[in-house]
Design an enzyme around this catalytic site. Structure first.
Site, PDB file in Angstrom:
ATOM      1  N   ARG A  40       0.825  -1.205   0.000  1.00 35.84           N
ATOM      2  CA  ARG A  40       0.000   0.000   0.000  1.00 35.84           C
ATOM      3  C   ARG A  40       0.861   1.258   0.000  1.00 35.84           C
ATOM      4  O   ARG A  40       0.533   2.250  -0.666  1.00 35.84           O
ATOM      5  CB  ARG A  40      -0.957  -0.006   1.198  1.00 35.84           C
ATOM      6  N   LYS A  79      -2.728   6.614   1.630  1.00 36.36           N
ATOM      7  CA  LYS A  79      -2.555   7.032   3.024  1.00 36.36           C
ATOM      8  C   LYS A  79      -1.577   8.204   3.119  1.00 36.36           C
ATOM      9  O   LYS A  79      -0.545   8.150   3.800  1.00 36.36           O
ATOM     10  CB  LYS A  79      -2.088   5.845   3.871  1.00 36.36           C
TER      11      LYS A  79
END
Length: 413
Positions: free
Chosen positions: A157, A259
């Protein structure tokens, strides 16, 4: 024999230091002892994590056993009140730091004393928000060993987010090894079983100086850790959410699906206002139609109706949570039908049960939702049956209380 040689599976190099404790052996450069690193001394009034060290040189013969050169000493847990952990920073012993070279590859990195870092006032992260972070946890098992939960997913991620933010990123292997090194070096801060977890915060940031709008010329990858308890003060108890109808967390084509640090600053205004009114957090709607669920400030949301569990689909505005992904698999294995799709606020208000998921909260049941001034409550017995079942199933895996048939955990010993 070359300059390096094997020692119980560990590749040693001249002028390195070998550290060993009861369940931990690692190899670090001799420069680890310089002033910017943690000294090779016991911390004042605290038991040392490191029991012994030897300088590795060419006189150590190949095949030498660890027991021949390393003494064994039982480490002790940090002296803190484990029963009073909240979700706040507790300074620990070490952090991991590496910087990226001009060719975009990160150096091997090392462990340094936990503390402040130095940044140029013109660094990319301070001026243009070029930064990402991750969050994962380590749990202590009853036998004293430590479990990580799906660290490779966090690495992947971060790499996805780095591409969107025009940043280089560590490889999956480097990310995972750096996490392991940081956790083992801080193992005395991993709470006892059932007392919490060690929260792990990897950071990737543009640390190089840049004045005009452009990618930073240098990047820093850093990991620090802190023992934590429950994210919400309620613990595994129903939280109360308010649906935000004015502010939006993300827009199509933006950065809501990664993120990046900026995603979180933008929710603070609505979150602060909600908490001032007694709510636990804010649930955001999509910015186009203003009727489809997105996510809570730092959690994904799930809606239960009968045996069907629905959650907003990942389409670029919602963070692809690793706990979210895990809960979907766990729920399917338990026989639930899980749907990833557009979920309207009307479905939310008509649900049998609602819960949130995230690394920090794991599974957090929702007791009530307030939308346009009207409050809808869920259940009358506290934690809903589905939330409880999923929470128990997932945490049993994370804590090593159930057999991990999915291969999600990584054991450190």
């Amino acid at each position: 024999m070359g300059s390096g040689f094997a020692l119980s599976g560990l590749q040693l190099q001249p002028n390195h230091l070998l550290f060993s404790s009861r369940n931990f052996t690692t190899l670090l450069p001799a420069s680890f002892t310089n002033s910017r690193h943690l000294p090779l001394l016991k911390l004042q009034n605290q038991p040392s994590l490191i029991s012994s060290c030897v300088q590795v040189n060419s006189t150590v013969s190949q095949g030498t056993a660890l027991s021949d050169i390393c003494s064994t000493e039982t480490y002790e847990l940090a002296d803190i009140n484990w029963d009073d952990l909240g979700f706040g920073l507790v300074p620990t012993d070490y952090m991991y730091v590496t910087k990226c070279s001009k060719n975009g590859k990160f150096s091997k990195g090392d462990l340094q004393r936990f503390g402040n870092i130095e940044l140029s006032p013109s660094s990319g992260v301070l001026n243009y928000g070029q930064g990402l972070f991750e969050g994962l946890k380590a749990y202590r098992k009853q036998d004293g060993s430590i479990l990580l939960f799906r660290p490779e997913e966090n690495a992947l991620r971060m790499r996805t987010g780095a591409e969107r933010m025009c940043m280089p990123a560590p490889t999956v292997e480097q990310f995972v090894e750096a996490v392991k090194m940081t956790v083992l070096a801080n193992k005395r801060w991993v709470p006892p079983p059932g007392k919490g977890s060690l929260y792990i915060r990897p950071l990737l940031m543009g640390s190089g100086a840049v004045l005009g709008l452009a990618p930073a010329p240098e990047y820093t990858f850093l990991i620090y850790v802190s023992p934590v308890g429950n994210y919400f003060k309620e613990g595994l108890a129903p939280i109360n959410l308010v649906v935000e109808n004015e502010f939006h967390r993300a827009t199509p084509g933006g950065t809501g699906g990664i993120k990046t640090i900026g995603n979180y600053a933008s929710v603070l205004k609505a979150q602060s206002a909600a908490k001032a009114k007694g709510y636990s957090d804010v649930l955001y709607l999509d910015s186009v139609h203003k009727k489809y669920l997105e996510e809570v400030s730092s959690c994904n949301v799930f809606v239960v109706k009968g045996t069907t569990i629905s959650t907003p689909a990942i389409k670029g505005t919602i963070l692809p949570g690793i706990t979210r992904k895990s809960i979907i698999d766990v729920a399917c294995n338990l026989g639930f039908q899980v749907e990833e799709r557009l979920v309207s606020v009307d479905e939310l208000l008509d649900a049998d049960e609602v819960f949130c998921t995230g690394t920090a909260v794991v599974v957090s049941p929702v007791g009530s939702i307030t939308y346009l001034g009207e409050r809808v409550s869920y259940g009358k017995t506290g934690v809903g049956a589905v939330s409880q079942q999923l929470f128990s199933s997932l945490t049993s895996l994370q804590m090593g209380l159930a057999e991990d048939k999915l291969g999600w955990t990584v054991e450190l010993s």
